[in-house]
Design a protein around this motif. Sequence first.
Motif, short mmCIF file in Angstrom:
data_model
loop_
_atom_site.label_atom_id
_atom_site.label_comp_id
_atom_site.label_asym_id
_atom_site.label_seq_id
_atom_site.Cartn_x
_atom_site.Cartn_y
_atom_site.Cartn_z
N VAL A 90 0.90 -1.32 -0.49
CA VAL A 90 -0.31 0.16 0.30
C VAL A 90 0.68 1.32 -0.12
O VAL A 90 0.34 2.49 -0.49
CB VAL A 90 -0.83 -0.09 0.69
CG1 VAL A 90 -1.68 -0.50 0.68
CG2 VAL A 90 -0.50 -0.26 2.35
N ASP A 91 1.81 1.83 -0.20
CA ASP A 91 2.87 2.89 -0.01
C ASP A 91 3.85 2.80 -1.08
O ASP A 91 4.32 1.32 -1.90
CB ASP A 91 4.15 2.31 1.37
CG ASP A 91 3.63 2.49 2.62
OD1 ASP A 91 2.62 3.43 3.00
OD2 ASP A 91 3.74 1.68 3.12
N VAL A 92 3.29 3.94 -2.04
CA VAL A 92 3.85 3.32 -3.50
C VAL A 92 3.90 5.15 -3.77
O VAL A 92 3.17 5.94 -3.18
CB VAL A 92 3.24 3.05 -4.18
CG1 VAL A 92 1.63 4.29 -3.97
CG2 VAL A 92 3.22 3.23 -5.52
N MET A 93 5.21 5.03 -4.58
CA MET A 93 5.78 6.46 -4.94
C MET A 93 5.57 6.45 -6.22
O MET A 93 6.46 5.47 -7.29
CB MET A 93 7.17 6.92 -4.38
CG MET A 93 7.84 8.27 -5.05
SD MET A 93 9.16 9.17 -4.13
CE MET A 93 10.40 7.75 -5.41
N ILE A 94 5.09 7.23 -7.09
CA ILE A 94 4.87 7.06 -8.79
C ILE A 94 5.99 7.89 -8.58
O ILE A 94 6.45 9.24 -8.99
CB ILE A 94 3.73 7.53 -9.01
CG1 ILE A 94 2.60 7.12 -8.59
CG2 ILE A 94 3.67 8.17 -10.25
CD1 ILE A 94 1.05 7.42 -8.54
N CYS A 95 7.22 7.48 -9.92
CA CYS A 95 8.28 8.76 -10.67
C CYS A 95 8.05 8.41 -12.37
O CYS A 95 7.80 8.05 -13.13
CB CYS A 95 9.69 7.70 -10.41
SG CYS A 95 9.85 7.03 -8.59
N GLN A 96 7.72 9.96 -12.56
CA GLN A 96 8.11 10.21 -14.05
C GLN A 96 8.64 11.54 -13.99
O GLN A 96 8.94 12.07 -13.04
CB GLN A 96 6.71 10.75 -14.06
CG GLN A 96 5.72 10.59 -15.85
CD GLN A 96 4.69 10.89 -15.89
OE1 GLN A 96 3.85 10.89 -14.81
NE2 GLN A 96 4.32 10.55 -17.09
N GLY A 97 9.25 11.72 -15.00
CA GLY A 97 10.01 13.08 -15.67
C GLY A 97 11.39 13.22 -14.53
O GLY A 97 12.08 12.02 -14.80
#
Length: 119
Positions: A90-97
Amino acid sequence: TGAQLFTEPATMTSATQLRIPDMGFYTQEQIQNARKSGFPVPGFAVEFVSDHDAYKKVLRKLDEYFQAGTKVIWLVFPELERVYVYTSPVDVMICQGERVCSAAPVIDDFKISAADLFA
């Protein structure tokens, strides 16, 4: 340190379930023990997700890895140039750019921006 990142390593997430992550990171101790006892669970795993992957199945696989002992999972979406970095189901970080993806706490110094990853 002898630790290594392998492509498509066979991984037992339970007594009956064999999974093959696209990449898995193993400590030297895990590599040595694998010679004796089979298929270790990576501390850090990477799965590339394509358009034809059913997201529900991907999430089930994610749960299996965490239940088996994986600490960090990257779900990589090449077509979106986005990486979902999970440190629990349930712990997520979204990486983009320019946002930096990290494999910590498994590999503290393994960091890369999404832009550099997809360059």
